[in-house]
Every structure is written in structure tokens, then in C-alpha cells.
Design an enzyme around this catalytic site. Structure first.
Site, PDB file in Angstrom:
ATOM      1  N   ASN A  29      37.620 -78.642  75.618  1.00 47.02           N
ATOM      2  CA  ASN A  29      36.887 -77.607  76.348  1.00 47.02           C
ATOM      3  C   ASN A  29      37.184 -77.753  77.835  1.00 47.02           C
ATOM      4  O   ASN A  29      37.447 -78.849  78.325  1.00 47.02           O
ATOM      5  CB  ASN A  29      35.374 -77.683  76.088  1.00 47.02           C
ATOM      6  CG  ASN A  29      34.877 -79.098  75.927  1.00 47.02           C
ATOM      7  OD1 ASN A  29      34.658 -79.814  76.902  1.00 47.02           O
ATOM      8  ND2 ASN A  29      34.720 -79.532  74.675  1.00 47.02           N
ATOM      9  N   GLU A  75      29.577 -79.162  74.733  1.00 47.48           N
ATOM     10  CA  GLU A  75      29.664 -80.121  75.838  1.00 47.48           C
ATOM     11  C   GLU A  75      29.210 -79.519  77.168  1.00 47.48           C
ATOM     12  O   GLU A  75      29.466 -80.073  78.233  1.00 47.48           O
ATOM     13  CB  GLU A  75      31.117 -80.602  75.990  1.00 47.48           C
ATOM     14  CG  GLU A  75      31.750 -81.143  74.730  1.00 47.48           C
ATOM     15  CD  GLU A  75      31.314 -82.557  74.385  1.00 47.48           C
ATOM     16  OE1 GLU A  75      30.296 -83.011  74.921  1.00 47.48           O
ATOM     17  OE2 GLU A  75      31.996 -83.196  73.588  1.00 47.48           O
ATOM     18  N   HIS A  93      38.523 -81.306  79.512  1.00 47.71           N
ATOM     19  CA  HIS A  93      38.261 -82.340  78.495  1.00 47.71           C
ATOM     20  C   HIS A  93      39.165 -82.065  77.300  1.00 47.71           C
ATOM     21  O   HIS A  93      39.082 -80.990  76.691  1.00 47.71           O
ATOM     22  CB  HIS A  93      36.787 -82.302  78.078  1.00 47.71           C
ATOM     23  CG  HIS A  93      36.490 -83.113  76.861  1.00 47.71           C
ATOM     24  ND1 HIS A  93      36.903 -84.422  76.711  1.00 47.71           N
ATOM     25  CD2 HIS A  93      35.825 -82.793  75.713  1.00 47.71           C
ATOM     26  CE1 HIS A  93      36.495 -84.879  75.546  1.00 47.71           C
ATOM     27  NE2 HIS A  93      35.844 -83.905  74.918  1.00 47.71           N
TER      28      HIS A  93
END
Length: 211
Positions: A29, A75, A93
Site C-alpha cells: 500500500n 494499514e 509499504h
């Protein structure tokens, strides 16, 4: 950054990350600060196929909007926490294979996940810490990532992947790529690897907050 410009950059980066093999399935993400809030990838979607209408605009209070009704990555708390540092403009990420493998090693040094082999890695990353495993999307993960990102630009998450922040999307992406390349070197070199000495590292530009 204007939202229209940010969207194009954001989508290009999502597609590039997938093309480089740094994520698979719906993993990974990213987020990017823009004039309307923070663009973030939706949950449960592959970065390869994302379109403008799939993107979520997140606010610092946790509220969000998405043209097709999607929800932000699980997240999202971890991403928002990184933006409390005012210089952070982007968060990346990824679950790149070699970096994840490093994070799973029984013998990994939790304060220096990968030996510092190259000048570029020394400058952009340096002594990369590994956080213990926390459930993805959990408050524990968010709080511990926040603590690390207050003083540096990257961290390795045990059994999970790498995270980097930057003054731009390009800088954050460069850092996770640098981590993955250094992890590859670690496995290629094995016990034959020769890391830079402390003296050699000290002669390079400073790291720490540097991105």
C-alpha cells in the site's frame, strides 16, 4: 501537490511497484499527501489494476471518501501516523521478497537488519531496524512504526515487509528499492560479503533523517 497531478503520479507509482515485482496479489500500500488530503490505496485491490475512481482520499481524522465506495488500506492508521512528521509527503509499504525474507530470519540483527554493503544504501537507509511482528492494521503496529519514523526514513516489519517515507513519492520508492537490492546482495554474498567499515560509512554524507 494539486490533486489531479497527485493522482497521475500515484497511479503510475502503483503500477510501477507491481511491475517491479515488489508486491503480489492485493499486497502493499502507498499514500501521498495532496491538496485534498492524503491519497491512499484501497483495501483488497491489486496495485496493478487501480484506476482513478478506485483511489481513497483520507483525512488526518480518519474520515475518507472514494468515488466507487471503496475503503482505505487496512494499514491506514500506520500511514496517517507517518504524516505527523510535516516533511513527509509520501509513504510506500511493499512486500518485496528478499526484504521480507530478511525480516523472517531467526538470526537477523534487530538493530541492523542488513549489513551496509554499498554507499547508496548507507546514505539512504543505514542501520535498518526490524520491528517485532504486529498484526497488520493494528494499533500496536501503528504506534511502533510511529516511534521509529520520528527519527529515520525506513523500517523493516518482521514477517511483513518494508516501509519508507520521503519528501516525495520518488524518494520513498527509492528507499524501499534500495532495501530490496541490499537484501538481494545479502543472500547472494552469504558469508563472503564485505560490509563498509564504520570509517568508510562516516566519510559519506549524513543519514538519519536524510531521504
Amino acid at each position: 501537490m494539486q490533486t489531479s497531478q497527485a493522482v497521475r503520479l500515484f497511479l503510475d507509482t502503483c503500477h510501477l511497484i507491481h511491475a517491479k515485482g515488489m508486491v503480489s496479489g492485493s499486497g502493499g500500500n502507498i499514500s501521498l499527501r495532496c491538496e485534498d488530503g492524503i491519497l491512499i490505496t484501497p483495501t483488497g485491490r491489486s496495485l496493478e489494476s487501480l484506476k482513478e475512481e478506485d483511489l481513497v482520499v483520507l483525512q488526518l481524522d480518519g474520515s475518507f471518501t472514494c468515488p466507487n465506495g471503496g475503503k482505505p488500506s487496512k494499514e491506514w492508521r500506520m500511514h496517517l501516523a507517518c504524516y505527523h512528521r510535516p516533511d513527509v509527503q509520501a509513504v510506500v509499504h511493499v512486500h518485496s521478497v528478499h526484504a521480507v525474507a530478511i525480516s523472517c530470519l531467526k538470526t537477523a540483527d534487530k538493530n541492523r537488519a542488513i549489513p551496509v554493503y554499498t554507499p547508496g544504501y548507507c546514505i539512504r537507509v543505514g542501520d535498518l531496524p526490524i520491528l517485532p511482528y504486529y498484526k497488520p492494521g493494528s494499533l500496536d503496529l501503528c504506534e511502533n512504526v510511529t516511534r521509529v519514523i520520528e527519527t529515520r526514513n525506513s523500517v523493516l516489519l518482521a514477517n511483513h515487509g518494508s516501509l519508507a517515507v520521503g519528501h516525495s513519492m520518488e524518494e520513498a520508492l527509492n528507499v524501499v528499492e534500495e532495501i530490496e537490492d541490499e537484501a538481494k546482495l545479502f543472500f547472494l554474498l552469504g558469508e563472503n560479503g564485505v560490509a563498509l567499515t564504520e570509517e568508510q560509512q562516516a566519510a559519506l554524507p549524513p543519514r538519519g533523517m536524510r531521504v
